[in-house]
Design an enzyme around this catalytic site. Structure first.
Site, PDB file in Angstrom:
ATOM      1  N   ASP A   1      36.259  41.843  46.890  1.00  0.00           N
ATOM      2  CA  ASP A   1      37.524  42.182  47.555  1.00  0.00           C
ATOM      3  C   ASP A   1      37.506  43.565  48.220  1.00  0.00           C
ATOM      4  O   ASP A   1      37.463  44.583  47.525  1.00  0.00           O
ATOM      5  CB  ASP A   1      38.675  42.161  46.540  1.00  0.00           C
TER       6      ASP A   1
ATOM      7  N   GLU B   1      40.090  38.961  51.465  1.00  0.00           N
ATOM      8  CA  GLU B   1      41.490  38.556  51.248  1.00  0.00           C
ATOM      9  C   GLU B   1      42.473  39.731  51.168  1.00  0.00           C
ATOM     10  O   GLU B   1      43.661  39.540  51.393  1.00  0.00           O
ATOM     11  CB  GLU B   1      41.611  37.694  49.991  1.00  0.00           C
ATOM     12  N   ASN B   2      41.968  40.940  50.841  1.00  0.00           N
ATOM     13  CA  ASN B   2      42.857  42.105  50.755  1.00  0.00           C
ATOM     14  C   ASN B   2      42.635  43.099  51.894  1.00  0.00           C
ATOM     15  O   ASN B   2      43.039  44.253  51.808  1.00  0.00           O
ATOM     16  CB  ASN B   2      42.641  42.855  49.427  1.00  0.00           C
TER      17      ASN B   2
ATOM     18  N   HIS C   1      45.244  35.434  48.508  1.00  0.00           N
ATOM     19  CA  HIS C   1      46.010  36.116  49.570  1.00  0.00           C
ATOM     20  C   HIS C   1      45.674  35.624  50.975  1.00  0.00           C
ATOM     21  O   HIS C   1      46.096  36.224  51.961  1.00  0.00           O
ATOM     22  CB  HIS C   1      45.784  37.634  49.496  1.00  0.00           C
TER      23      HIS C   1
ATOM     24  N   HIS D   1      36.620  32.951  43.162  1.00  0.00           N
ATOM     25  CA  HIS D   1      37.759  33.861  43.159  1.00  0.00           C
ATOM     26  C   HIS D   1      38.716  33.422  42.046  1.00  0.00           C
ATOM     27  O   HIS D   1      39.478  32.477  42.218  1.00  0.00           O
ATOM     28  CB  HIS D   1      38.433  33.781  44.532  1.00  0.00           C
TER      29      HIS D   1
ATOM     30  N   HIS E   1      38.295  38.740  42.723  1.00  0.00           N
ATOM     31  CA  HIS E   1      39.741  38.655  42.468  1.00  0.00           C
ATOM     32  C   HIS E   1      40.299  39.687  41.498  1.00  0.00           C
ATOM     33  O   HIS E   1      41.384  40.202  41.723  1.00  0.00           O
ATOM     34  CB  HIS E   1      40.181  37.259  42.014  1.00  0.00           C
TER      35      HIS E   1
ATOM     36  N   HIS F   1      39.234  42.682  40.897  1.00  0.00           N
ATOM     37  CA  HIS F   1      39.036  44.019  41.476  1.00  0.00           C
ATOM     38  C   HIS F   1      38.370  44.996  40.506  1.00  0.00           C
ATOM     39  O   HIS F   1      38.220  46.163  40.827  1.00  0.00           O
ATOM     40  CB  HIS F   1      40.361  44.628  41.983  1.00  0.00           C
TER      41      HIS F   1
HETATM   42 FE   LIG Z   1      41.762  40.518  45.691  1.00  0.00          FE
HETATM   43 FE   LIG Z   2      42.752  37.486  44.765  1.00  0.00          FE
END
Ligand SMILES: [Fe+2]
Ligand SMILES: [Fe+2]
Length: 251
Positions: free
Chosen positions: A10, A41-42, A70, A147, A172, A174
Protein backbone atom coordinates in the site's frame (compact mmCIF):
# COMPACT_ATOMS: atom_id res chain seq x y z
CA UNK A 1 15.14 -17.93 -17.49
CA UNK A 2 15.23 -15.70 -14.45
CA UNK A 3 12.66 -13.00 -13.78
CA UNK A 4 13.27 -10.24 -11.27
CA UNK A 5 10.22 -8.65 -9.69
CA UNK A 6 9.70 -5.84 -7.20
CA UNK A 7 6.43 -5.68 -5.28
CA UNK A 8 5.43 -2.65 -3.22
CA UNK A 9 2.50 -2.77 -0.77
CA UNK A 10 0.00 0.00 0.00
CA UNK A 11 1.49 3.32 -1.17
CA UNK A 12 -0.15 6.03 0.88
CA UNK A 13 -0.92 9.51 -0.50
CA UNK A 14 1.51 12.06 -1.83
CA UNK A 15 4.37 11.19 0.58
CA UNK A 16 4.16 7.58 -0.64
CA UNK A 17 4.07 8.61 -4.29
CA UNK A 18 6.99 10.97 -3.81
CA UNK A 19 9.26 8.34 -2.28
CA UNK A 20 8.29 5.96 -5.11
CA UNK A 21 9.34 8.57 -7.69
CA UNK A 22 12.56 9.22 -5.79
CA UNK A 23 13.76 5.64 -5.23
CA UNK A 24 12.13 3.42 -7.85
CA UNK A 25 14.04 4.37 -11.04
CA UNK A 26 17.44 3.75 -9.37
CA UNK A 27 16.26 0.53 -7.74
CA UNK A 28 15.05 -0.85 -11.07
CA UNK A 29 18.48 -0.18 -12.58
CA UNK A 30 20.53 -1.39 -9.65
CA UNK A 31 18.64 -4.68 -9.22
CA UNK A 32 17.88 -5.15 -12.94
CA UNK A 33 14.18 -5.50 -12.20
CA UNK A 34 11.94 -6.78 -14.99
CA UNK A 35 8.52 -6.06 -13.50
CA UNK A 36 7.31 -3.67 -10.80
CA UNK A 37 3.95 -4.17 -9.10
CA UNK A 38 2.50 -1.53 -6.79
CA UNK A 39 -0.59 -1.76 -4.61
CA UNK A 40 -2.13 1.65 -5.22
CA UNK A 41 -5.42 1.52 -3.29
CA UNK A 42 -4.33 4.36 -0.95
CA UNK A 43 -2.44 6.43 -3.49
CA UNK A 44 -4.99 9.27 -3.83
CA UNK A 45 -4.99 11.13 -0.50
CA UNK A 46 -5.05 7.78 1.31
CA UNK A 47 -8.25 6.54 -0.32
CA UNK A 48 -8.54 5.32 -3.85
CA UNK A 49 -6.74 5.56 -7.17
CA UNK A 50 -6.92 8.24 -9.87
CA UNK A 51 -5.39 8.64 -13.37
CA UNK A 52 -2.88 11.07 -11.83
CA UNK A 53 -1.65 8.67 -9.11
CA UNK A 54 -1.34 5.87 -11.69
CA UNK A 55 0.64 8.17 -13.97
CA UNK A 56 3.03 8.95 -11.10
CA UNK A 57 3.63 5.20 -10.65
CA UNK A 58 3.93 4.40 -14.35
CA UNK A 59 6.39 7.24 -14.96
CA UNK A 60 8.52 6.00 -12.03
CA UNK A 61 8.68 2.56 -13.68
CA UNK A 62 5.68 0.58 -12.40
CA UNK A 63 4.15 -2.03 -14.72
CA UNK A 64 1.08 -3.11 -12.76
CA UNK A 65 -1.11 -1.46 -10.09
CA UNK A 66 -3.22 -3.62 -7.78
CA UNK A 67 -6.22 -2.71 -5.66
CA UNK A 68 -8.05 -3.50 -2.46
CA UNK A 69 -11.04 -2.40 -0.41
CA UNK A 70 -10.46 1.27 -1.36
CA UNK A 71 -10.50 0.56 -5.10
CA UNK A 72 -13.78 2.43 -5.77
CA UNK A 73 -13.27 5.33 -3.33
CA UNK A 74 -12.49 7.79 -6.13
CA UNK A 75 -14.87 7.81 -9.08
CA UNK A 76 -12.03 8.82 -11.44
CA UNK A 77 -10.88 5.17 -11.30
CA UNK A 78 -13.65 4.40 -13.79
CA UNK A 79 -11.77 6.41 -16.46
CA UNK A 80 -8.85 3.96 -16.27
CA UNK A 81 -10.24 0.69 -14.91
CA UNK A 82 -10.11 -0.90 -18.37
CA UNK A 83 -6.36 -0.18 -18.65
CA UNK A 84 -4.88 -3.70 -18.49
CA UNK A 85 -2.14 -2.46 -16.12
CA UNK A 86 -4.70 -1.74 -13.39
CA UNK A 87 -6.17 -4.63 -11.42
CA UNK A 88 -9.05 -4.59 -8.93
CA UNK A 89 -9.61 -7.59 -6.63
CA UNK A 90 -10.34 -10.67 -8.76
CA UNK A 91 -12.97 -11.95 -6.34
CA UNK A 92 -15.28 -8.94 -6.61
CA UNK A 93 -18.68 -10.24 -7.72
CA UNK A 94 -19.35 -10.78 -11.41
CA UNK A 95 -20.35 -7.59 -13.22
CA UNK A 96 -17.85 -5.45 -11.32
CA UNK A 97 -15.87 -3.17 -13.69
CA UNK A 98 -12.31 -4.06 -14.64
CA UNK A 99 -10.25 -7.21 -14.20
CA UNK A 100 -8.40 -8.83 -11.33
CA UNK A 101 -5.94 -10.99 -13.23
CA UNK A 102 -3.42 -9.85 -15.85
CA UNK A 103 -0.59 -11.31 -17.89
CA UNK A 104 2.32 -9.00 -18.70
CA UNK A 105 5.28 -9.61 -20.95
CA UNK A 106 8.58 -7.98 -21.82
CA UNK A 107 10.56 -9.69 -24.57
CA UNK A 108 10.33 -13.40 -23.62
CA UNK A 109 9.68 -12.69 -19.96
CA UNK A 110 6.12 -13.17 -18.81
CA UNK A 111 4.32 -12.94 -15.48
CA UNK A 112 0.79 -13.25 -14.22
CA UNK A 113 -0.41 -10.86 -11.51
CA UNK A 114 -3.50 -11.46 -9.39
CA UNK A 115 -5.19 -8.97 -7.08
CA UNK A 116 -7.19 -10.85 -4.45
CA UNK A 117 -9.02 -9.73 -1.34
CA UNK A 118 -9.72 -11.50 1.95
CA UNK A 119 -13.16 -11.62 3.56
CA UNK A 120 -12.38 -11.92 7.26
CA UNK A 121 -13.09 -8.58 9.03
CA UNK A 122 -13.60 -6.84 5.66
CA UNK A 123 -17.16 -5.72 5.01
CA UNK A 124 -17.39 -5.94 1.24
CA UNK A 125 -19.43 -8.09 -1.11
CA UNK A 126 -16.80 -10.61 -2.19
CA UNK A 127 -16.65 -14.09 -3.64
CA UNK A 128 -14.48 -16.62 -1.83
CA UNK A 129 -10.79 -15.75 -2.43
CA UNK A 130 -9.81 -19.41 -2.06
CA UNK A 131 -12.28 -20.57 -4.70
CA UNK A 132 -11.07 -17.77 -7.02
CA UNK A 133 -7.42 -18.69 -6.40
CA UNK A 134 -8.28 -22.36 -6.97
CA UNK A 135 -9.36 -21.57 -10.53
CA UNK A 136 -6.03 -19.93 -11.48
CA UNK A 137 -3.50 -21.54 -13.79
CA UNK A 138 0.10 -21.45 -12.65
CA UNK A 139 1.95 -22.23 -15.86
CA UNK A 140 3.87 -18.92 -15.76
CA UNK A 141 5.36 -17.01 -12.78
CA UNK A 142 2.41 -15.74 -10.75
CA UNK A 143 2.41 -13.01 -8.13
CA UNK A 144 -0.65 -12.83 -5.87
CA UNK A 145 -1.35 -9.64 -3.91
CA UNK A 146 -3.51 -10.92 -1.07
CA UNK A 147 -5.17 -7.86 0.37
CA UNK A 148 -6.55 -9.05 3.69
CA UNK A 149 -6.93 -8.10 7.34
CA UNK A 150 -6.65 -11.39 9.22
CA UNK A 151 -3.20 -12.99 9.58
CA UNK A 152 -4.91 -16.40 9.69
CA UNK A 153 -6.57 -15.91 6.31
CA UNK A 154 -3.26 -14.76 4.81
CA UNK A 155 -1.28 -17.71 6.20
CA UNK A 156 -4.02 -20.07 4.99
CA UNK A 157 -3.63 -18.62 1.48
CA UNK A 158 0.13 -19.26 1.70
CA UNK A 159 -0.49 -22.97 2.32
CA UNK A 160 -3.23 -23.09 -0.33
CA UNK A 161 -0.94 -21.69 -3.04
CA UNK A 162 2.46 -23.03 -1.85
CA UNK A 163 4.23 -24.76 -4.72
CA UNK A 164 1.85 -23.15 -7.24
CA UNK A 165 2.14 -19.33 -7.09
CA UNK A 166 5.61 -17.76 -7.23
CA UNK A 167 4.58 -15.36 -4.47
CA UNK A 168 1.69 -14.65 -2.11
CA UNK A 169 2.32 -11.18 -0.73
CA UNK A 170 0.07 -9.68 1.93
CA UNK A 171 -1.14 -6.09 1.86
CA UNK A 172 -3.81 -3.96 3.60
CA UNK A 173 -2.73 -3.75 7.26
CA UNK A 174 0.03 -1.21 6.41
CA UNK A 175 2.26 -2.77 9.08
CA UNK A 176 5.32 -4.65 7.75
CA UNK A 177 5.72 -8.13 9.20
CA UNK A 178 8.95 -10.05 9.75
CA UNK A 179 7.95 -13.41 8.27
CA UNK A 180 9.22 -13.26 4.69
CA UNK A 181 10.01 -16.83 3.63
CA UNK A 182 10.03 -19.13 0.62
CA UNK A 183 7.74 -22.10 0.98
CA UNK A 184 8.13 -24.69 -1.81
CA UNK A 185 9.10 -21.98 -4.30
CA UNK A 186 6.38 -19.60 -3.12
CA UNK A 187 7.56 -16.38 -1.48
CA UNK A 188 5.28 -15.32 1.35
CA UNK A 189 4.93 -12.40 3.73
CA UNK A 190 1.89 -11.61 5.87
CA UNK A 191 2.17 -7.89 5.14
CA UNK A 192 4.68 -5.97 3.02
CA UNK A 193 3.92 -2.82 4.99
CA UNK A 194 2.89 0.60 3.80
CA UNK A 195 5.09 2.88 1.73
CA UNK A 196 4.27 6.23 3.24
CA UNK A 197 4.58 8.29 6.45
CA UNK A 198 5.07 6.25 9.61
CA UNK A 199 4.69 9.20 12.02
CA UNK A 200 1.00 8.40 11.72
CA UNK A 201 -1.69 5.82 12.36
CA UNK A 202 -1.34 3.64 9.24
CA UNK A 203 -0.73 6.70 7.05
CA UNK A 204 -3.21 9.15 8.58
CA UNK A 205 -2.20 12.11 10.77
CA UNK A 206 -1.96 10.49 14.21
CA UNK A 207 -3.80 13.18 16.22
CA UNK A 208 -6.87 12.87 13.98
CA UNK A 209 -7.12 9.14 14.67
CA UNK A 210 -6.24 9.52 18.35
CA UNK A 211 -9.07 12.02 18.75
CA UNK A 212 -11.48 9.61 17.13
CA UNK A 213 -10.44 6.75 19.41
CA UNK A 214 -10.56 8.98 22.49
CA UNK A 215 -13.85 10.76 21.83
CA UNK A 216 -15.65 8.72 19.20
CA UNK A 217 -16.07 11.94 17.23
CA UNK A 218 -15.26 11.49 13.51
CA UNK A 219 -12.80 13.88 11.92
CA UNK A 220 -11.57 14.40 8.40
CA UNK A 221 -8.59 12.20 7.57
CA UNK A 222 -5.37 14.03 6.77
CA UNK A 223 -2.36 12.34 5.19
CA UNK A 224 0.65 12.28 7.54
CA UNK A 225 3.94 13.62 6.20
CA UNK A 226 6.81 12.65 8.50
CA UNK A 227 9.02 9.56 8.74
CA UNK A 228 8.39 8.43 5.16
CA UNK A 229 9.56 4.89 4.44
CA UNK A 230 9.67 2.70 1.34
CA UNK A 231 9.13 -1.04 1.75
CA UNK A 232 9.42 -3.41 -1.18
CA UNK A 233 9.77 -7.13 -1.72
CA UNK A 234 12.36 -8.15 -4.31
CA UNK A 235 11.95 -11.58 -5.93
CA UNK A 236 14.13 -13.68 -8.20
CA UNK A 237 12.07 -16.33 -9.97
CA UNK A 238 13.38 -19.32 -11.94
CA UNK A 239 10.77 -21.21 -13.93
CA UNK A 240 7.75 -20.55 -11.72
CA UNK A 241 9.63 -20.92 -8.41
CA UNK A 242 11.00 -18.06 -6.35
CA UNK A 243 14.63 -18.76 -5.48
CA UNK A 244 15.40 -15.54 -3.61
CA UNK A 245 13.18 -13.08 -1.74
CA UNK A 246 14.41 -9.98 0.05
CA UNK A 247 12.75 -7.15 1.91
CA UNK A 248 14.00 -3.73 0.82
CA UNK A 249 13.58 -0.81 3.20
CA UNK A 250 14.60 2.72 2.21
CA UNK A 251 14.08 5.79 4.38
FE1 LIG B 1 -4.34 0.04 2.32
FE1 LIG C 1 -6.96 -2.01 2.18
Amino acid sequence: MEIRVLFVGDVFGRPGREIISRVLPALIKEREIDFVIINGENSAGGKGITPKTCEDFFSAGADVITGGDHIWDRKEILEIINDSRILRPANLPEGSPGKGIGVYSKEEKKIQVVSLMGRTFIERPLDCPFQTAGRLHFDIPTIVDFHAEATSEKVAMKWFLAGKASAVLGTHTHIPTDDLEICDGTAYITDCGMTGAYDSVIGVEKNVILKRFLTGFPARHETAKKDVRFYGIFLEIKGIKTVNAEKIKIV
